[in-house]
Design a protein around this motif. Sequence first.
Motif, PDB file in Angstrom:
ATOM      1  N   ALA A 107     -33.842 -25.113  23.575  1.00  0.00           N
ATOM      2  CA  ALA A 107     -34.309 -26.472  23.305  1.00  0.00           C
ATOM      3  C   ALA A 107     -34.283 -27.312  24.578  1.00  0.00           C
ATOM      4  CB  ALA A 107     -33.458 -27.121  22.214  1.00  0.00           C
ATOM      5  N   TYR A 108     -33.217 -27.162  25.361  1.00  0.00           N
ATOM      6  CA  TYR A 108     -33.140 -27.919  26.614  1.00  0.00           C
ATOM      7  C   TYR A 108     -34.227 -27.466  27.576  1.00  0.00           C
ATOM      8  CZ  TYR A 108     -31.629 -30.160  30.835  1.00  0.00           C
ATOM      9  OH  TYR A 108     -31.615 -30.920  31.965  1.00  0.00           O
ATOM     10  N   ALA A 109     -34.426 -26.163  27.694  1.00  0.00           N
ATOM     11  CA  ALA A 109     -35.462 -25.640  28.589  1.00  0.00           C
ATOM     12  C   ALA A 109     -36.826 -26.207  28.204  1.00  0.00           C
ATOM     13  CB  ALA A 109     -35.477 -24.112  28.542  1.00  0.00           C
ATOM     14  N   GLU A 110     -37.089 -26.288  26.916  1.00  0.00           N
ATOM     15  CA  GLU A 110     -38.371 -26.818  26.448  1.00  0.00           C
ATOM     16  C   GLU A 110     -38.539 -28.284  26.835  1.00  0.00           C
ATOM     17  OE1 GLU A 110     -38.427 -25.835  22.283  1.00  0.00           O
ATOM     18  OE2 GLU A 110     -38.980 -23.748  22.692  1.00  0.00           O
ATOM     19  N   LYS A 148     -23.119 -17.624  19.339  1.00  0.00           N
ATOM     20  CA  LYS A 148     -24.162 -17.983  18.377  1.00  0.00           C
ATOM     21  C   LYS A 148     -24.426 -19.482  18.450  1.00  0.00           C
ATOM     22  CE  LYS A 148     -23.782 -14.258  15.105  1.00  0.00           C
ATOM     23  NZ  LYS A 148     -25.138 -13.775  14.944  1.00  0.00           N
ATOM     24  N   GLY A 149     -25.684 -19.832  18.443  1.00  0.00           N
ATOM     25  CA  GLY A 149     -26.091 -21.227  18.518  1.00  0.00           C
ATOM     26  C   GLY A 149     -26.390 -21.698  19.937  1.00  0.00           C
ATOM     27  N   GLU A 150     -25.756 -21.082  20.938  1.00  0.00           N
ATOM     28  CA  GLU A 150     -25.972 -21.499  22.321  1.00  0.00           C
ATOM     29  C   GLU A 150     -27.377 -21.145  22.797  1.00  0.00           C
ATOM     30  OE1 GLU A 150     -24.161 -23.421  24.482  1.00  0.00           O
ATOM     31  OE2 GLU A 150     -22.997 -23.759  22.668  1.00  0.00           O
ATOM     32  N   ARG A 151     -27.910 -20.027  22.332  1.00  0.00           N
ATOM     33  CA  ARG A 151     -29.262 -19.644  22.742  1.00  0.00           C
ATOM     34  C   ARG A 151     -30.260 -20.714  22.340  1.00  0.00           C
ATOM     35  NH1 ARG A 151     -33.970 -17.494  21.003  1.00  0.00           N
ATOM     36  NH2 ARG A 151     -34.988 -15.977  22.323  1.00  0.00           N
ATOM     37  N   GLU A 152     -30.156 -21.198  21.122  1.00  0.00           N
ATOM     38  CA  GLU A 152     -31.091 -22.218  20.654  1.00  0.00           C
ATOM     39  C   GLU A 152     -30.899 -23.535  21.404  1.00  0.00           C
ATOM     40  OE1 GLU A 152     -33.821 -21.934  18.826  1.00  0.00           O
ATOM     41  OE2 GLU A 152     -33.314 -19.797  18.950  1.00  0.00           O
ATOM     42  N   ARG A 153     -29.652 -23.869  21.727  1.00  0.00           N
ATOM     43  CA  ARG A 153     -29.377 -25.086  22.485  1.00  0.00           C
ATOM     44  C   ARG A 153     -29.990 -24.986  23.882  1.00  0.00           C
ATOM     45  NH1 ARG A 153     -24.173 -28.073  24.875  1.00  0.00           N
ATOM     46  NH2 ARG A 153     -23.912 -26.123  25.990  1.00  0.00           N
ATOM     47  N   PHE A 189     -35.993 -21.078  32.845  1.00  0.00           N
ATOM     48  CA  PHE A 189     -34.874 -21.999  33.004  1.00  0.00           C
ATOM     49  C   PHE A 189     -33.651 -21.273  33.564  1.00  0.00           C
ATOM     50  CE2 PHE A 189     -31.030 -23.818  30.923  1.00  0.00           C
ATOM     51  CZ  PHE A 189     -30.962 -24.995  31.662  1.00  0.00           C
ATOM     52  N   VAL A 190     -33.299 -20.136  32.973  1.00  0.00           N
ATOM     53  CA  VAL A 190     -32.127 -19.386  33.427  1.00  0.00           C
ATOM     54  C   VAL A 190     -32.331 -18.903  34.868  1.00  0.00           C
ATOM     55  CG1 VAL A 190     -30.769 -17.281  33.062  1.00  0.00           C
ATOM     56  CG2 VAL A 190     -31.375 -18.725  31.116  1.00  0.00           C
ATOM     57  N   CYS A 191     -33.500 -18.361  35.164  1.00  0.00           N
ATOM     58  CA  CYS A 191     -33.773 -17.893  36.525  1.00  0.00           C
ATOM     59  C   CYS A 191     -33.732 -19.050  37.517  1.00  0.00           C
ATOM     60  CB  CYS A 191     -35.124 -17.185  36.586  1.00  0.00           C
ATOM     61  SG  CYS A 191     -35.141 -15.592  35.739  1.00  0.00           S
ATOM     62  N   SER A 192     -34.257 -20.206  37.130  1.00  0.00           N
ATOM     63  CA  SER A 192     -34.239 -21.380  38.006  1.00  0.00           C
ATOM     64  C   SER A 192     -32.814 -21.850  38.266  1.00  0.00           C
ATOM     65  CB  SER A 192     -35.054 -22.525  37.394  1.00  0.00           C
ATOM     66  OG  SER A 192     -36.405 -22.175  37.319  1.00  0.00           O
ATOM     67  N   CYS A 193     -31.983 -21.863  37.233  1.00  0.00           N
ATOM     68  CA  CYS A 193     -30.583 -22.277  37.401  1.00  0.00           C
ATOM     69  C   CYS A 193     -29.849 -21.325  38.339  1.00  0.00           C
ATOM     70  CB  CYS A 193     -29.869 -22.321  36.054  1.00  0.00           C
ATOM     71  SG  CYS A 193     -30.406 -23.681  35.002  1.00  0.00           S
TER      72      CYS A 193
END
Length: 79
Positions: free
Chosen positions: A37-40, A29-34, A49-53
Motif C-alpha cells: 500500500a505504501y509503495a503504491e 502477516k499483514g506487513e506485505r499489504e502495508r 520499492f524494495v529494490c529502491s530502498c
Amino acid sequence: MPKNSRARIEANARYNAKTYERLAIDVKKGERERLKAYAETQGMSLNNFVCSCLSYCIKHGIDVSATPALTETLPEDTE
C-alpha cells in the motif's frame, strides 16, 4: 484481453531466468499489504520499492543494523 500464447510465456520465462535473480524475504502477516500500500502511494510496485530502498541504503551507507527486521515484533506506528 487475449491470453498469452504458450510460446510467449516460455519466451518470457527464458528471458527472466537469464536476466533476473530471485530474492525471497519473509515478513509477518499483514506487513506485505502495508508495504504494498505504501509503495503504491509512491507510484511504485512492491518489487521496485524494495529494490529502491535497498539501493538507497547501500548508496548512502545507511546503517540499518539497529532497525528491527519486519520479521520481528515492531512497535505500533505512531501517527
